[in-house]
Each structure stands twice: as C-alpha cells, then as structure tokens.
Design an enzyme around this catalytic site. Structure first.
Site, mmCIF file in Angstrom:
data_model
loop_
_atom_site.group_PDB
_atom_site.id
_atom_site.type_symbol
_atom_site.label_atom_id
_atom_site.label_comp_id
_atom_site.label_asym_id
_atom_site.label_seq_id
_atom_site.Cartn_x
_atom_site.Cartn_y
_atom_site.Cartn_z
ATOM 1 N N LYS A 1 -0.631 -9.703 3.107
ATOM 2 C CA LYS A 1 0.015 -9.237 4.254
ATOM 3 C C LYS A 1 -0.739 -8.124 4.999
ATOM 4 O O LYS A 1 -1.335 -7.416 4.570
ATOM 5 C CB LYS A 1 1.452 -8.256 3.778
ATOM 6 C CG LYS A 1 2.230 -7.576 4.834
ATOM 7 C CD LYS A 1 3.422 -7.055 4.532
ATOM 8 C CE LYS A 1 3.512 -5.525 3.818
ATOM 9 N NZ LYS A 1 2.900 -4.507 4.947
ATOM 10 N N ASP B 1 0.859 -1.153 -0.108
ATOM 11 C CA ASP B 1 0.057 -0.205 0.047
ATOM 12 C C ASP B 1 1.059 1.292 -0.067
ATOM 13 O O ASP B 1 0.226 2.168 -0.008
ATOM 14 C CB ASP B 1 -1.001 0.007 1.327
ATOM 15 C CG ASP B 1 -0.327 0.022 2.490
ATOM 16 O OD1 ASP B 1 0.843 0.013 2.502
ATOM 17 O OD2 ASP B 1 -1.232 0.331 3.592
ATOM 18 N N GLU C 1 -0.648 -5.600 8.924
ATOM 19 C CA GLU C 1 0.284 -4.872 9.889
ATOM 20 C C GLU C 1 -0.478 -5.251 11.213
ATOM 21 O O GLU C 1 -1.552 -5.414 11.493
ATOM 22 C CB GLU C 1 0.336 -3.354 9.653
ATOM 23 C CG GLU C 1 0.957 -3.054 8.306
ATOM 24 C CD GLU C 1 0.880 -1.634 8.177
ATOM 25 O OE1 GLU C 1 0.729 -0.864 9.103
ATOM 26 O OE2 GLU C 1 1.407 -1.043 7.180
ATOM 27 N N GLU D 1 10.049 -4.429 9.736
ATOM 28 C CA GLU D 1 10.702 -3.358 9.227
ATOM 29 C C GLU D 1 11.289 -2.200 10.307
ATOM 30 O O GLU D 1 10.528 -1.913 11.162
ATOM 31 C CB GLU D 1 9.412 -2.574 8.539
ATOM 32 C CG GLU D 1 9.550 -1.107 7.785
ATOM 33 C CD GLU D 1 8.528 -0.351 6.972
ATOM 34 O OE1 GLU D 1 7.647 -1.032 6.787
ATOM 35 O OE2 GLU D 1 8.794 0.579 6.664
HETATM 36 O O1 KIV Z 1 3.464 -0.971 1.676
HETATM 37 C C1 KIV Z 1 4.384 -1.199 1.472
HETATM 38 O O2 KIV Z 1 5.138 -1.251 0.711
HETATM 39 C C2 KIV Z 1 4.959 -2.088 2.889
HETATM 40 C C3 KIV Z 1 6.382 -2.078 3.126
HETATM 41 C C4 KIV Z 1 6.922 -0.759 3.689
HETATM 42 C C5 KIV Z 1 7.088 -3.221 3.802
HETATM 43 O O3 KIV Z 1 4.305 -2.448 3.569
#
Ligand code: KIV
Length: 284
Positions: A117, A48, A119, A186
């Site tokens: 993915k 994102d 968070e 990260e």
């Molecule tokens: O959105 C993204 O590219 C990410 C990276 C910063 C790990 O989540």
C-alpha cells in the site's frame, strides 16, 4: 493448523462482485496475527501506524523499511492465509519509481507479502504503474493520508467541500487506471465514499471511518481492542476492551507477587534429593 484456504486476489474480487463485505484489519506482530488468522480476516495490513501503536512515536514518519519488514515477516508467520499487505513507509517510494519498485519488492521477497500500500493520488500514479509492472499488486490510500499530515493540517476529515471531494474522486479514478487493485479511503464523508465505490470498475474500495458503502471495512487493531493509550478515534469501535483485561491481569500479578501467592508449586520445577545433596556438597 487450520483448514482455511489461502486468500487470493480472485477470491477478494469474487466477494466484491457478490456484494459480500470484505474484512480488513491492521496487525503488527506474531501473536496478534495468530488471532487474526483464527478470525478468518480477509486482508491484513501491516501498517506504518505501527510507528505509533507499537513503537510509541508521535507520527508514522520515523518508521523505516527495516521496521516494516521485521513486523511484516512476523505477521506472515502468524497468518499464513490472509491476503497480506505491507505498507510503504515514509520516503520508501516518494523519491522515485525505482526506489518504489525496489522497496515494494522487499515486502514480497523478505516478508512474503501479497501486495503493498502507498499513500497519494494522481501524483503517485507513475509509482503505481511501475510497481504493478513489476508484478506487485498495489493498494492506494486516499483521504486522510498520515504521511502528509503536516500539509493536511492534522488528523481530520478530508473532502468536506465539493471541490475537495472532486479531487479525491479524480485521484481514485487515476489510481484505478494506473492499475491499483484496491483503494483505501480513510476519513472521507460517507457520500464521497459511496460515489467512489459506485464508480469503481475493477477496483476494490475499502473504507476506514468513511461510512458503510465501501466494499469492505478496515480497522486499526489497537483502536478495535482499546490498546492505544493516547486516544481512540471517533471512527473506531472498541469491539473488546483488551486493554482493561490486561490492566486487571497486571494488577493481579503485582498483588500475587508482592503477597507471595505466586508462584505456586505448579509454576516451578524441583530436582531429585540426591542431586540436591550432591549440589550442596559441591558448593560446600
Ligand atoms: O498505517 C496504517 O495502519 C494505515 C491505516 C491508517 C490505513 O495506513
């Protein structure tokens, strides 16, 4: 067409077990994806972060599921063989397990992703369990989690104190136990990343700005190729200055158009004399 084999989860775990570092990069559109495919990158993340790198927002928060699906589908068309991960945008999973499963499923059904993915740590384990139960592989994301940038106090190193680091270690363990196949760390200190990587049992640990000891490395495409105009973070390395090459090309284009040296006959198409004569007759 390439003779590259499609990356599978067993292939990723095989590399991890053999100690072969995994490669991962973000990618957002079809032409970039064709290059990533040719480079043989293992894992591609449609992050994102495209809200900032491609759409020019100040943060990732305005990014929608519609944005993500459109970009992820384009990336899949360019890289049919990489392990493709769709990044769950802000508020696509935070509200409930149900919204998390439905939006994860969209990445799989509409963009042919291999996994998603999200968070967060312990507080997201219920989401991870629900998505995994729906048959969708989940990558966790700890440390600097941009969707929580406001509560983290900015884009900065996370887990500097032993107490903060212990929380990240606990979060990683909880995500693994909830069924995450992979965790991205990260911007955490290198030794925190090492501790988590050593303790991981059935989970691949990927690092971004977190030192050399993870099972593999992630870079943001625009950081690696100097394409983000606002800044390049310290954790990134510019592997090729594509921004400079394009700037030079644009200056040459402007100079040639204004100097009337572009286009040349090889850049246009003509028509037969008799057709032209007839055209002149027709238009009077
Ligand atoms: O959105 C993204 O590219 C990410 C990276 C910063 C790990 O989540």
């Amino acid at each position: 067409m390439s003779d590259r084999k499609r990356v599978s989860l067993p292939m990723l775990f095989d590399k991890m077990t053999k100690g072969i570092p995994l490669t991962m990069i973000t990618c957002y559109d079809y032409p970039m994806a064709t290059l990533v495919e040719q480079a043989g990158i293992d894992i591609v993340l449609v992050g994102d972060s495209l809200g900032m790198t491609m759409l020019g927002y100040e943060s990732t928060l305005p990014v929608t599921m519609a944005d993500m699906i459109r970009h992820a589908a384009a990336v899949r068309r360019g890289t049919p063989n990489a392990w493709l991960i769709g990044d769950m945008p802000y508020m696509s999973y935070q509200a409930s397990d149900e919204s998390a499963v439905l939006n994860s499923g969209r990445f799989m059904a509409e963009a042919a992703c291999d996994g998603i993915k999200l968070e967060g740590g312990i507080e997201m384990c219920s989401r991870v369990r629900a998505i995994v139960a729906a048959g969708i592989p989940v990558m966790g994301h700890l440390g600097l989690t941009p969707q929580s940038v406001s509560s983290l106090g900015g884009f900065r190193l996370q887990g500097k104190s032993a107490k903060q680091a212990k929380k990240i270690v606990d979060d990683a363990q909880a995500l693994e136990e909830a069924g995450a196949f992979c965790i991205l760390l990260e911007l955490v200190p290198d030794r925190v990343c090492r501790v988590i990587t050593e303790r991981a049992k059935h989970c691949i640990i990927m690092g971004l700005g977190s030192g050399p000891d993870a099972h593999g490395q992630l870079l943001i495409y625009h950081d690696a190729f100097a394409l983000y105009p606002k800044f390049t973070p310290r954790m990134a390395k510019v592997f090729a200055d594509a921004g400079a090459v394009i700037r030079e090309g644009l200056a040459a284009y402007v100079a040639e158009v204004t100097g009337r040296t572009f286009p040349q006959p090889e850049n246009w198409f003509g028509m037969k004399d008799e057709e032209y004569d007839e055209l002149v007759r027709l238009v009077g």
